[in-house]
Design an enzyme around this catalytic site. Structure first.
Site: not given
Length: 106
Positions: A31, A34
């Protein structure tokens, strides 16, 4: 204090049983957003160490708790107080916004 890694096995003790609020960052290695907020969360963990614990849970390695909570998109940050989810923030944001949000819900 740096962020703390939590797992399905340690979640009850580390998060629900904590005597201070815990912000759990649900994330995954693949991600991009993230990874963008990771350094900001590390800094916030140091700056607010006396008020909150910041924990990270990899949803690929730990699927039980994210499934129970209903995590559908990441990054998702959920604040737990006294064993209950009391606030959440979805998506990446600059450090100032993340810290401001967190301080407003503490």
């Amino acid at each position: 204090m740096p962020t703390k890694a939590v797992t399905d096995a340690s979640f009850a003790a580390d998060v629900l049983g904590s005597d201070k609020p815990v912000l759990v960052d649900f994330w995954a290695e693949w991600c991009g957003p993230c990874k963008m907020i990771g350094p900001a969360l590390e800094e916030i963990a140091e700056e607010l160490a006396d008020k909150v614990t910041i924990a990270k849970m990899d949803i690929m390695e730990n699927q039980d708790i994210p499934g129970q909570i209903g995590v559908q998109s990441i990054p998702l940050m959920v604040l737990f107080k006294d064993g209950k989810a009391v606030a959440q923030k979805l998506g990446a944001a600059p450090k100032s916004q993340l810290k401001g949000w967190l301080e407003s819900v503490l």
